[in-house]
Write an enzyme that holds these catalytic residues in place. Structure first.
Site, PDB file in Angstrom:
ATOM      1  N   ASN A  90       0.768  -1.345   0.042  1.00 55.62           N
ATOM      2  CA  ASN A  90      -0.023  -0.089   0.214  1.00 55.62           C
ATOM      3  C   ASN A  90       0.939   1.166   0.030  1.00 55.62           C
ATOM      4  OD1 ASN A  90      -2.417  -1.578   0.387  1.00 55.62           O
ATOM      5  ND2 ASN A  90      -1.934  -1.808   2.354  1.00 55.62           N
ATOM      6  N   HIS A 101       6.484   3.064   6.210  1.00 59.36           N
ATOM      7  CA  HIS A 101       8.166   2.187   6.087  1.00 59.36           C
ATOM      8  C   HIS A 101       7.682   1.278   5.129  1.00 59.36           C
ATOM      9  CE1 HIS A 101      11.800   0.776   7.793  1.00 59.36           C
ATOM     10  NE2 HIS A 101      11.689  -0.169   7.124  1.00 59.36           N
ATOM     11  N   HIS A 103       7.141  -1.369   2.934  1.00 64.48           N
ATOM     12  CA  HIS A 103       6.736  -3.031   3.637  1.00 64.48           C
ATOM     13  C   HIS A 103       5.894  -3.506   2.435  1.00 64.48           C
ATOM     14  CE1 HIS A 103       3.522  -0.557   5.060  1.00 64.48           C
ATOM     15  NE2 HIS A 103       2.742  -1.767   5.182  1.00 64.48           N
ATOM     16  N   HIS A 105       2.975  -6.858   1.904  1.00 69.82           N
ATOM     17  CA  HIS A 105       2.252  -7.776   2.699  1.00 69.82           C
ATOM     18  C   HIS A 105       2.110  -9.073   1.918  1.00 69.82           C
ATOM     19  CE1 HIS A 105      -0.417  -4.893   5.061  1.00 69.82           C
ATOM     20  NE2 HIS A 105       0.307  -4.184   4.029  1.00 69.82           N
TER      21      HIS A 105
HETATM   22  P1  AMP Z   1      -0.380  -0.742   5.626  1.00 69.44           P
HETATM   23  O1  AMP Z   1      -1.655  -0.304   5.822  1.00 69.44           O
HETATM   24  O2  AMP Z   1       0.031  -1.473   4.324  1.00 69.44           O
HETATM   25  O3  AMP Z   1       0.774   0.430   6.180  1.00 69.44           O
HETATM   26  O4  AMP Z   1      -0.178  -2.184   6.670  1.00 69.44           O
HETATM   27  C1  AMP Z   1       0.368  -1.782   7.938  1.00 69.44           C
HETATM   28  C2  AMP Z   1       0.124  -3.112   8.444  1.00 69.44           C
HETATM   29  O5  AMP Z   1       0.991  -3.323   9.821  1.00 69.44           O
HETATM   30  C3  AMP Z   1      -1.314  -3.502   9.154  1.00 69.44           C
HETATM   31  O6  AMP Z   1      -1.919  -4.610   8.414  1.00 69.44           O
HETATM   32  C4  AMP Z   1      -1.203  -3.867  10.423  1.00 69.44           C
HETATM   33  O7  AMP Z   1      -2.015  -4.697  10.987  1.00 69.44           O
HETATM   34  C5  AMP Z   1       0.121  -3.925  10.676  1.00 69.44           C
HETATM   35  N1  AMP Z   1       0.839  -3.796  11.959  1.00 69.44           N
HETATM   36  C6  AMP Z   1       0.732  -2.425  12.733  1.00 69.44           C
HETATM   37  N2  AMP Z   1       1.401  -2.558  13.889  1.00 69.44           N
HETATM   38  C7  AMP Z   1       1.972  -3.894  13.789  1.00 69.44           C
HETATM   39  C8  AMP Z   1       2.762  -4.338  14.845  1.00 69.44           C
HETATM   40  N3  AMP Z   1       3.163  -3.880  15.971  1.00 69.44           N
HETATM   41  N4  AMP Z   1       3.098  -5.682  14.564  1.00 69.44           N
HETATM   42  C9  AMP Z   1       2.881  -6.359  13.572  1.00 69.44           C
HETATM   43  N5  AMP Z   1       2.145  -5.633  12.613  1.00 69.44           N
HETATM   44  C10 AMP Z   1       1.757  -4.367  12.573  1.00 69.44           C
END
Ligand code: AMP
Length: 118
Positions: A90, A101, A103, A105
């Site tokens: 995203n 940051h 990432h 999925h």
């Molecule tokens: P995005 O919307 O692509 O930025 O996704 C961020 C993702 O990070 C979401 O699916 C959250 O559930 C996940 N997330 C947020 N905080 C944590 C955490 N502390 N440990 C693992 N996943 C997290």
């Protein structure tokens, strides 16, 4: 601008816990805290890039190769190639990015259908 206080930067610095499934010099992969599929893993870069867009604009070729190799090594560690999986990244406001940051999925563990949102 990259925000060094984002959640994933804190996980990289071990200030917050995470359930790691793969790590090398370039990426850290850990379980998503709110899984959207039976297997939901996030692969993050160890560099300070805020998104795929920032990364693609600013990273050098070696960084780009090493990041995507890290994604694939995570896929291999999870043994997902046979059954299949989905990659999602995203970007920005309309992309629904919550954590600034870079990432990716990895979603897997059941038939995911044709809807591509996480
Ligand atoms: P995005 O919307 O692509 O930025 O996704 C961020 C993702 O990070 C979401 O699916 C959250 O559930 C996940 N997330 C947020 N905080 C944590 C955490 N502390 N440990 C693992 N996943 C997290």
């Amino acid at each position: 601008m990259y925000d060094p206080n984002n959640i994933f930067a804190k996980i990289l610095r071990k200030e917050l816990p995470a359930t790691c499934v793969y790590e090398d010099d370039h990426v850290l992969a850990f379980k998503d805290i709110h899984p959207a599929a039976p297997i939901h893993v996030l692969v993050i870069t160890k560099k300070a890039y805020s998104s795929f867009d920032d990364f693609s604009a600013c990273a050098n070729e070696q960084e780009i190769v090493l990041f995507w190799q890290g994604v694939y090594k995570t896929v291999q560690a999870l043994r997902l190639s046979l059954q299949g999986y989905r990659l999602v990244t995203n970007i920005g406001t309309d992309g629904g990015q919550e954590v600034p940051h870079l990432h990716v999925h990895i979603l897997a563990g059941k038939p995911l259908g044709t809807k591509v949102c996480v």
